[in-house]
Design an enzyme around this catalytic site. Sequence first.
Site, PDB file in Angstrom:
ATOM      1  N   GLU A 146      -0.935 -11.357  12.101  1.00 15.57           N
ATOM      2  CA  GLU A 146      -1.087 -11.235  13.554  1.00 15.57           C
ATOM      3  C   GLU A 146      -2.576 -11.238  13.921  1.00 15.57           C
ATOM      4  O   GLU A 146      -2.932 -11.349  15.088  1.00 15.57           O
ATOM      5  CB  GLU A 146      -0.479  -9.908  14.052  1.00 15.57           C
ATOM      6  N   ASP A 163      -1.943   1.536  -2.548  1.00 15.45           N
ATOM      7  CA  ASP A 163      -1.804   2.485  -3.649  1.00 15.45           C
ATOM      8  C   ASP A 163      -0.405   2.400  -4.268  1.00 15.45           C
ATOM      9  O   ASP A 163       0.594   2.360  -3.548  1.00 15.45           O
ATOM     10  CB  ASP A 163      -2.032   3.896  -3.063  1.00 15.45           C
TER      11      ASP A 163
HETATM   12  C1  GLC Z   1      -3.247   5.720  -7.477  1.00 12.98           C
HETATM   13  C2  GLC Z   1      -4.610   6.280  -7.137  1.00 12.98           C
HETATM   14  C3  GLC Z   1      -4.762   7.606  -7.798  1.00 12.98           C
HETATM   15  C4  GLC Z   1      -3.701   8.542  -7.284  1.00 12.98           C
HETATM   16  C5  GLC Z   1      -2.305   7.950  -7.470  1.00 12.98           C
HETATM   17  C6  GLC Z   1      -1.301   8.670  -6.639  1.00 12.98           C
HETATM   18  O1  GLC Z   1      -3.110   5.430  -8.813  1.00 12.98           O
HETATM   19  O2  GLC Z   1      -5.598   5.361  -7.488  1.00 12.98           O
HETATM   20  O3  GLC Z   1      -6.028   8.162  -7.605  1.00 12.98           O
HETATM   21  O4  GLC Z   1      -3.764   9.761  -7.972  1.00 12.98           O
HETATM   22  O5  GLC Z   1      -2.258   6.610  -7.040  1.00 12.98           O
HETATM   23  O6  GLC Z   1      -1.499   8.411  -5.278  1.00 12.98           O
END
Ligand code: GLC
Length: 556
Positions: free
Chosen positions: A266, A216
């Site tokens: 790993e 993310d």
């Molecule tokens: C990414 C995720 C989204 C979230 C953001 C903050 O873009 O896909 O859903 O709100 O990160 O974590």
Amino acid sequence: MTDLLESPTHALLAADPDWWRQAAVYQIYPRSFADSDGDGIGDLRGITEKVPYLSSLGIDAVWLSPFYPSALADGGYDVDDYRDVDPKLGTLADFDEMVEALHGAGIRLIVDIVPNHTSDRHEWFREALASPKGSPARARYIFRDGKGENGELPPSDWVSTFGGPAWEPVGDGQWYMHYFAKEQPDLDWTNQEVRDDFLKTLRFWSDRGADGFRVDVAHGCAKDLPEELPSQAELDALERTSGTHPLWDRDEVHEIYAEWRNVFNEYDPPRVGVAEAWVDPERRSRYASAEGLGQAFNFDLLEADFEPQQFREIIAFNLAEAAGAGSSTTWVFSNHDVVRHATRYALPPRGEDTKKAGNAWLLSGGTDPVADVEGGLRRARAATLVMLALPGSAYVYQGEELGLPEVADIPDEARQDPTFFRSPGVDKGRDGCRVPMPWTTSGDSYGFGPAGAHLPQPAVYGELSVEAQEGVAGSTLEFYRTALRLRHELQTDETLDWIESDPHVLHFRRPGGWHVVTNFGTEPVALPAGELLHSSGPVEGGALPGETTVWLRSAE
Ligand code: GLC
Ligand code: MG
């Protein structure tokens, strides 16, 4: 776990280190998928129960959005504990069972990892709040002194990605930074303890059978904040393509992922990574390198109009970029952050000016002006059939295989997305693509679960449900199933040749005489010769109708 490791399917899965390169990956947003225990929230057992359904789709892997303990300030992207399951969604034992069921069906699992920020309920953040300024506990996050006599003003005027201020006061003259909601304090990735802890998390889930990680906001973790912070206007004026912007896509972010790669390697086969990095397309391959995460999301087609020249340029560019990085590219039209593509394609094309305004339109959740529902689905299916024929991996978001539209009329009081509250109310937010899945034609919550759905489902969900479409020739569900099954049979190497055609038509060939032809125009064109394998809509009498894609097999 032992049984699982010794099972023949697991051994078969383990054998191929390149499984991800051309995988079809199905994204599950767990809270909206299937509710097994009737608490109104989708859960891990709900996923396990639906493994036969996932298997019937013909996908290679599941990407599971966050299932960790969370207050759901941002749909689970506010993580309280990275190495546990949210009790609302199940237990670690449920996770193990789910992995076993998926692997048993030949389906891999990619879990979502959220390194840029924790939730404000994470034990580290609680400790930071309870500790004084300058303490090691605060050093894991980005704390700054406020301005003004007693620190009563924010350190800078920065605006969070979700709207509103990007700084929050903690009551002692200090403020912490958050790109997203205030419940999501940003971590300081120069902190060794932060770095080490994430390596532990990667091993934790890898040991439990996760085959990979979706990372993310991968482009946001490295930050370099000078003593004197620039203003928001100064930040906005900076270019983001040199790797030196103070907040986004900094070059040293790749030092983090080089460490992660060592952990991935790993394992046998190595765990895979896919970066969510909304960066300049030219800089995407840095995230996808074999020394880094290995693959990166490419959102270019998702942002494009339904238009052949744009499609061709984007496809050619991304295949070349990924090959240069030794990776394969990714294709995606829908996910939990954007307006579903059946609805996007129901709106008029945006043109260059709107495109320059960035991707905010994707998050708007609206269907203003009124959408052309039938045309939207026709174009979405045609685009999907292009995507599923492209080299690289393809991401399908839960419900798109049913042709679900964006739910645009969720009442304000039912909304959950922080972007709605922080904008405030200007941006409808992303709830419209997160409405619980319809499994049955009738009944409370259309089979999502006995306690109803946590976001209101529109009446049209009954006729779009799995039950309504299952076994029905021409339904969107059967259209996806056939495409995914054929894709398995037809995918060989990662090459693609363009075939010049009518200006409204996009035509390419994959190995084995697999021809993919899309008529982006509205008038029929002549159908090229070949055996008709699949089509996104009805095809008759030697003509390829407008807004339709076909897969053909031909000797040339
Ligand atoms: C990414 C995720 C989204 C979230 C953001 C903050 O873009 O896909 O859903 O709100 O990160 O974590
Ligand atoms: Mg539940």
